[in-house]
Design an enzyme around this catalytic site. Structure first.
Site, PDB file in Angstrom:
ATOM      1  CG  HIS A 126      -1.961  -1.041   1.254  1.00  9.49           C
ATOM      2  ND1 HIS A 126      -2.847  -1.244   0.226  1.00  9.49           N
ATOM      3  CD2 HIS A 126      -2.250  -1.979   2.195  1.00  9.49           C
ATOM      4  CE1 HIS A 126      -3.650  -2.271   0.534  1.00  9.49           C
ATOM      5  NE2 HIS A 126      -3.305  -2.733   1.717  1.00  9.49           N
ATOM      6  CG  ASP A 163      -3.043  -8.326   0.799  1.00  9.38           C
ATOM      7  OD1 ASP A 163      -2.248  -8.641   1.692  1.00  9.38           O
ATOM      8  OD2 ASP A 163      -4.068  -7.626   1.007  1.00  9.38           O
ATOM      9  CG  HIS A 165      -6.656  -5.246   1.992  1.00 13.81           C
ATOM     10  ND1 HIS A 165      -6.041  -6.098   2.886  1.00 13.81           N
ATOM     11  CD2 HIS A 165      -7.822  -4.860   2.559  1.00 13.81           C
ATOM     12  CE1 HIS A 165      -6.807  -6.211   3.972  1.00 13.81           C
ATOM     13  NE2 HIS A 165      -7.899  -5.476   3.791  1.00 13.81           N
ATOM     14  CG  ASP A 250      -5.045  -9.783   3.659  1.00 11.96           C
ATOM     15  OD1 ASP A 250      -4.852 -10.286   2.532  1.00 11.96           O
ATOM     16  OD2 ASP A 250      -4.704  -8.619   3.946  1.00 11.96           O
TER      17      ASP A 250
HETATM   18 ZN   LIG Z   1      -4.161  -7.043   2.891  1.00 12.17          ZN
END
Ligand SMILES: [Zn+2]
Length: 337
Positions: A126, A163, A165, A250
């Site tokens: 990120h 991931d 996200h 995740d």
């Molecule tokens: Zn994540």
């Protein structure tokens, strides 16, 4: 051809997030306990060097690197509620970027290893050029990709981010370039809110960002189909010199930071897809840990990934039986409707 390589560093345990924060040192200790019980799965364990300022500044602004460092030097602080810096945070993040760089150096060396895994923290995908986001300080996979392209002779790097996200930092850093093909499968309408299907890159990088959102609650079939039919064919056409995985865990069904239904074996299967791609294109493959916060699921899934990447899978890790797998049951449910 060298043994598969595993990189980490004790400094990664010194990024001490406050109690209750999901991104915690126990993530690494859980992974390493499982690996130690399994003889490190045949991987050669190496201590990560710190990344140099030059390597970090090929991706991040000098002002941002200074900001993280000075906050650490002062004993800690916070960019915002979730992006916490402690005294050990700069050193942890510098070693996490250094691990990824050392891994790509080894993977791209003549006669070097063909497979690597970096179990480091804080995660990186990120982090943008000059901002922290989503527990990430420096974008390790971006720093390592830039290093491979700038100094190690790589001409094309393929990054796949599984991931839960969206890897917005990595996507943003390479949005305008065509020497990095970035593909992300992530939960739709979820943190950080980026990565729609329509985001395909910009300028020279138009067509070199592949964003594939999946619905909340998706099972492995949604991830596998995107890998098999979109990501892998595109990557094969791209013909990378280096394949890197932003390996977040995740999307595991036990992980409360995500809302998807992947199993431990799902990560092994995704790793097999990517290993197959790497073998067909002749590129080495390295993974960099991103998220993954349910400790048992994280440790088991990292082990499953490492085994699948190295191709030394035990007899009990063959593909799940079609009629008993949760994904097949899920498909069957819709089929009957
Ligand atoms: Zn994540």
């Amino acid at each position: 051809m060298g043994r598969p390589l595993y990189f980490s560093h004790p400094a990664c345990l010194e990024h001490e997030t406050p109690g209750g924060h999901p991104e915690r040192p126990a993530r690494i200790t859980a992974i390493e306990s499982s690996l130690a019980e399994r003889g490190w799965l045949g991987y050669e364990v190496r201590e990560a060097p710190p990344a140099s300022r030059q390597l970090l500044e090929a991706v991040h602004s000098a002002e941002y690197v200074d900001a993280v460092r000075s906050m650490s030097d002062r004993g800690g602080g916070a960019f915002d509620q979730e992006n916490i810096v402690r005294a050990g945070s700069y050193d942890a993040a510098v070693h996490a970027s250094g691990a990824a760089c050392a891994m790509v150096e080894a993977l791209l060396a003549a006669g070097g290893a063909r497979v690597g895994f970096c179990a480091t923290r804080p995660p990186g995908h990120h982090a943008r050029t000059d901002t922290t986001c989503g527990f990430c300080l420096f974008n390790h996979i971006a720093v390592a990709s830039r290093h491979a392209l700038d100094s190690l002779g790589a001409r094309r790097v393929f990054i796949v981010d599984w991931d839960v996200h969206h890897g917005d930092g990595t996507n943003d850093i390479f949005r305008g370039t065509n020497d990095v093909l970035f593909a992300s499968i992530h939960q739709s309408r979820f943190f950080p809110g980026t990565g729609p299907l329509s985001d395909a890159g910009a300028r020279a990088g138009e067509g070199y960002s592949i964003n594939l959102p999946v619905e909340k609650g998706s099972y492995e079939d949604a991830w596998f189909s995107r890998l098999e039919h979109i990501v892998i064919p595109a990557a094969e056409e791209f013909a990378p010199d280096l394949v890197l995985i932003s390996a977040g865990y995740d999307a595991h069904r036990d992980d409360r930071q995500g809302g998807c239904e992947l199993e431990t074996s799902s990560f092994a299967e995704m790793a097999r897809y990517i290993r197959g791609l790497a073998e067909r294109t002749g590129a080495p493959v390295g993974a960099v840990l991103e998220g993954g916060y349910a400790l048992d699921a994280l440790a088991a899934s990292v082990c499953a990934t490492m085994e699948a990447l190295a191709g030394n899978e035990p007899a009990d890790s063959v593909a799940p039986d079609f009629f008993t797998s949760r994904a097949a049951a899920h498909i069957g449910f819709h089929w009957r409707l």
